[in-house]
Structure formats: structure tokens, C-alpha cells
Design a protein around this motif. Sequence first.
Motif, PDB file in Angstrom:
ATOM      1  N   PRO A  36       0.834  -1.215   0.000  1.00 42.04           N
ATOM      2  CA  PRO A  36       0.000   0.000   0.000  1.00 42.04           C
ATOM      3  C   PRO A  36       0.867   1.264   0.000  1.00 42.04           C
ATOM      4  O   PRO A  36       2.071   1.199   0.242  1.00 42.04           O
ATOM      5  N   ARG A  37       0.217   2.402  -0.248  1.00 38.31           N
ATOM      6  CA  ARG A  37       0.941   3.681  -0.185  1.00 38.31           C
ATOM      7  C   ARG A  37       1.437   3.888   1.253  1.00 38.31           C
ATOM      8  O   ARG A  37       0.843   3.377   2.198  1.00 38.31           O
ATOM      9  N   PRO A  38       2.555   4.623   1.422  1.00 34.50           N
ATOM     10  CA  PRO A  38       3.242   4.662   2.721  1.00 34.50           C
ATOM     11  C   PRO A  38       2.352   4.949   3.927  1.00 34.50           C
ATOM     12  O   PRO A  38       2.443   4.263   4.944  1.00 34.50           O
ATOM     13  N   LYS A  39       1.468   5.939   3.808  1.00 38.67           N
ATOM     14  CA  LYS A  39       0.645   6.305   4.961  1.00 38.67           C
ATOM     15  C   LYS A  39      -0.287   5.148   5.324  1.00 38.67           C
ATOM     16  O   LYS A  39      -0.503   4.841   6.503  1.00 38.67           O
ATOM     17  N   MET A  40      -0.852   4.515   4.294  1.00 38.57           N
ATOM     18  CA  MET A  40      -1.737   3.377   4.512  1.00 38.57           C
ATOM     19  C   MET A  40      -0.954   2.172   5.049  1.00 38.57           C
ATOM     20  O   MET A  40      -1.444   1.433   5.883  1.00 38.57           O
ATOM     21  N   LEU A  41       0.288   2.015   4.558  1.00 40.40           N
ATOM     22  CA  LEU A  41       1.127   0.901   5.013  1.00 40.40           C
ATOM     23  C   LEU A  41       1.248   0.880   6.523  1.00 40.40           C
ATOM     24  O   LEU A  41       1.108  -0.175   7.157  1.00 40.40           O
ATOM     25  N   ARG A  42       1.494   2.031   7.115  1.00 39.81           N
ATOM     26  CA  ARG A  42       1.684   2.090   8.572  1.00 39.81           C
ATOM     27  C   ARG A  42       0.437   1.604   9.295  1.00 39.81           C
ATOM     28  O   ARG A  42       0.510   0.815  10.232  1.00 39.81           O
ATOM     29  N   ARG A  43      -0.719   2.081   8.859  1.00 37.40           N
ATOM     30  CA  ARG A  43      -1.967   1.673   9.525  1.00 37.40           C
ATOM     31  C   ARG A  43      -2.260   0.200   9.286  1.00 37.40           C
ATOM     32  O   ARG A  43      -2.728  -0.502  10.188  1.00 37.40           O
ATOM     33  N   VAL A  44      -1.987  -0.269   8.063  1.00 40.02           N
ATOM     34  CA  VAL A  44      -2.256  -1.675   7.750  1.00 40.02           C
ATOM     35  C   VAL A  44      -1.366  -2.586   8.596  1.00 40.02           C
ATOM     36  O   VAL A  44      -1.820  -3.631   9.064  1.00 40.02           O
ATOM     37  N   LEU A  45      -0.115  -2.188   8.803  1.00 38.86           N
ATOM     38  CA  LEU A  45       0.771  -3.000   9.647  1.00 38.86           C
ATOM     39  C   LEU A  45       0.200  -3.113  11.060  1.00 38.86           C
ATOM     40  O   LEU A  45       0.220  -4.190  11.669  1.00 38.86           O
ATOM     41  N   GLN A  46      -0.322  -2.025  11.578  1.00 41.46           N
ATOM     42  CA  GLN A  46      -0.952  -2.065  12.909  1.00 41.46           C
ATOM     43  C   GLN A  46      -2.170  -2.987  12.913  1.00 41.46           C
ATOM     44  O   GLN A  46      -2.358  -3.784  13.825  1.00 41.46           O
ATOM     45  N   LEU A  58       2.896  -1.445  17.959  1.00 40.24           N
ATOM     46  CA  LEU A  58       1.688  -0.672  18.310  1.00 40.24           C
ATOM     47  C   LEU A  58       0.437  -1.545  18.165  1.00 40.24           C
ATOM     48  O   LEU A  58      -0.481  -1.466  18.995  1.00 40.24           O
ATOM     49  N   GLY A  59       0.411  -2.372  17.136  1.00 44.47           N
ATOM     50  CA  GLY A  59      -0.730  -3.279  16.953  1.00 44.47           C
ATOM     51  C   GLY A  59      -0.833  -4.308  18.070  1.00 44.47           C
ATOM     52  O   GLY A  59      -1.931  -4.606  18.554  1.00 44.47           O
ATOM     53  N   LEU A  60       0.315  -4.839  18.490  1.00 44.79           N
ATOM     54  CA  LEU A  60       0.318  -5.812  19.596  1.00 44.79           C
ATOM     55  C   LEU A  60      -0.164  -5.153  20.891  1.00 44.79           C
ATOM     56  O   LEU A  60      -0.949  -5.737  21.646  1.00 44.79           O
ATOM     57  N   GLU A  61       0.321  -3.933  21.160  1.00 43.33           N
ATOM     58  CA  GLU A  61      -0.084  -3.211  22.370  1.00 43.33           C
ATOM     59  C   GLU A  61      -1.579  -2.919  22.363  1.00 43.33           C
ATOM     60  O   GLU A  61      -2.242  -2.939  23.396  1.00 43.33           O
ATOM     61  N   GLN A  62      -2.113  -2.614  21.178  1.00 46.56           N
ATOM     62  CA  GLN A  62      -3.541  -2.342  21.042  1.00 46.56           C
ATOM     63  C   GLN A  62      -4.367  -3.591  21.366  1.00 46.56           C
ATOM     64  O   GLN A  62      -5.343  -3.542  22.109  1.00 46.56           O
TER      65      GLN A  62
END
Lengths: 235, 235
Positions: B84-94, B133-137
Amino acid sequence: MNLLLLEDGDFVAADRVVLSGRRLKHLHEVHRAEAGDSLRVGRLNGPMGRGQLLTLSTDEAELQVELDQPPPAKLPLTLLLALPRPKMLRRVLQTVSAMGVPRLILLNSYRVEKSFWQTPFLEPAAIREQLVLGLEQARDTVLPEVLIEKRFKPFVEDRLPQLSAGSLGLVGHPGPYPACPRAVDGPVTLAIGPEGGWIAYEVEKLQAAGLAPVQLGERILRVETAVSALLARLF
Amino acid sequence: MNLLLLEDGDFVAADRVVLSGRRLKHLHEVHRAEAGDSLRVGRLNGPMGRGQLLTLSTDEAELQVELDQPPPAKLPLTLLLALPRPKMLRRVLQTVSAMGVPRLILLNSYRVEKSFWQTPFLEPAAIREQLVLGLEQARDTVLPEVLIEKRFKPFVEDRLPQLSAGSLGLVGHPGPYPACPRAVDGPVTLAIGPEGGWIAYEVEKLQAAGLAPVQLGERILRVETAVSALLARLF
């Protein structure tokens, strides 16, 4: 933007529109459109179809449109959402609109910070802007209805019972509850809590209004992720 | 942060950790924690439990921890995602990390812009930051494995068939395909395309590698929304 969304004010004739501003910029910069191109278009709260780009300049674009298809069906759902933090609110509005939720109620909850109610993102024009982005993403034309309920108790006691009557009422809440049902038939009223969840009092009140708690596993999801996960599971 | 995630370097004894930096800041500013408080903690790639805050200053926090619970189960899934585009990549990884995906493969596709591969968000430390961050969430401790495949054809022809052997192979793709199945048993290999979708050649190649196209309705969803919707439906 997977659909060029046309507003009433864009129409200069029954089958012709003139665009400027954000959508013109998008045509130039993202679509890299040229005169003659055929694009997917839809009329806000109306039918969808194709538009042919007649002229395109830095000032405006003119299209001839043929609108002969209905927009996609909405979900049979009323979604109650504890007001998310402002940044999340904007994304959730897009998600809700893209997924076909016809009615969203933004509700107060004990764990909604009071400052969240002050955000300019709650102004009608700001809400509409995010809803439109969701429609353009998903190829839909019909704006969801968004209601704002700043007082939890009177809303849940006095209005929710009638509002959810005849629907399957559910509250998403982590805990020893049944799993969220799958592929349900008929209308649903679904309440999703704030970050940190509903407090016990709120779950009791929602239950008294006819909503049954259901859970989605032991992982705690962000509101935006929980919304899309619950809707994909229910419908 | 619904779980305070502890790294090996935090441990000063088998049952004692000292924290500084981002997590200390979070304890002060979000948790408004005080000495004596009990918090949910987990050891990265290890067990979870409770931690008692022994001391807390502006420089560091010390906790006594008891780690006696296993992390939640992962999904039986290998997820292939067009980058995905960079900004979306970060959220998708989470999102991927929070939802319990154990293995993610970021793949090239015709509609992935070349510039996306240059983003600093693809550096291992940046990927790890979002996964944490995803694990912590979600309250998990086990980092997903993330693989990067910059060449579509050799990966799909030479490696994907073995990688997906013995699993239900699916490609999310809009079109006249069966609906995405619900509540499947057993392992799944799922490929999700870029904004704009896979091109026909790519769908053919993924089919030849054993992945069957499935669709999620006529609405076009953002990648992040499609990921959570498809996973919620499959599992």
C-alpha cells in the motif's frame, strides 16, 4: 476517488455538468484525465452511470453524463457509536459511508472525553465532507444520516427502545458473551463502544433497551477496525 | 496501549523491568499511573501477565512483573498484500498485527507505484514499530513475520505454490466471483490487491498458483478496511 460524485449545483443541463475545485484537481492530478475520457459518475442521492469529458482546463471540466444505474443497496443497519477521538472520527465516517451504513448515531459515553465534543470535525459540513469521501471510495451516491446524541441516558432510555424495535439489537463488548452472529437476515441495531469500552452501567442500560452483548474475540481492536470487522461478520 | 509490551533489554531481573522513553511517557500522560498501580504487561514474543509499578519518576519506571498467561492464538493465515501507499502501510501493519496475522508478505503489483518501495516506513525498524503498536492495542506479544517481495512474477510462479500448499488459497478481487467464504476451518492464504485492484494478468498468475478469486460485494473498500472485513468474515 472511484466515482466522481456530482452535486445538484454542478448541473448546467439535465445531462451536462461543470466541475471545479477539488474534483477538477483530482481529475488532473490523479486521473490525469483528458477530453474524451469516460469516467464513472453518480449524482448525490441519485443514480450512477458514465460521464464523458467534453473539455478540461485548469479552471473547469465539462462532462456529458448518462445516469441510468441505481446506487448499491445499503446495509439494514442503525449503527450507534460512542463518539471517537477527532482524528479517528474522520476515518470512521469514511468507513461507515463506504460500507453502506444508512444511519449512524454518535453517542456520548462515560469514556468519551468531553473535549471530543468540541472538535470542528463534528460540524455538519465537516461530517458531510468525510461521508462524501466514503461514497466516492465505495461507488455509492446516498449520504448516510448522522445523528448526534450528547446525552447517553435520555437517548438510551427514551428513544432507543422504539428506534431498535423490530431489529436484532447488539452491543459489541469484550467479555463472556456470545460471539457476534454471522450473516444475519433482517435489520440490526448495533452499538460499538469507545476506546476502553462501555462501562458496566452503560451495557446494562443498552441491554434494558433491547440490545444483547456480543463479543469478537479477546483482541482489543481500534474502533475503526472493530466497525469494519463487525459489519463484515454481520452482513 | 492496552498492554505494556516489555522487551528483553528492559529486564533487570527475572521478575523486574525498568522502562524509559515512549512507554514511560505513556504511563505518565495517558495512564496517569502512580506507584502501586497494577498494569497488564507482556514480554515480546513471550507470556503475558500483570506488572506492579514499584517506582515512577520522570526518568524511569520500575515494575515487578508476573508473566503466567499465554498470548492469544494467531489466525491460521498467510496474508499477501500488494504494497500500500506509505501512509496506509503504517496503519495496515498495525491492523494486521492487532488482528493476529502471523505472516504478512508485501508484494509488488502493476498498480503499486514504484515510489512506494522507497518509503522509510519499509525499513525493518519502522515496520517493527507499527507491529508493536498493533500488539499493544490488541494485547498480544508475538511479532508477525513480514516478508518483502519486490518481484511479483518469480514470487508467484516459483514460491507461492509451495507456500500455499495445504491451505485454502483466496484472492480478494471485485467481479463475478463467489462471495468470500465465512468461518472457514484450517489454514488460509489470502491475497489482497492494491488500490485499483490486481490487473487481469496478476489474477491469472495467482489462480495458477492455487488461489481462487472471491469478492466482497460491489463496494470498493480501502485496503485497510478490506483487510479487517475479509479477516472478520473468514475467521
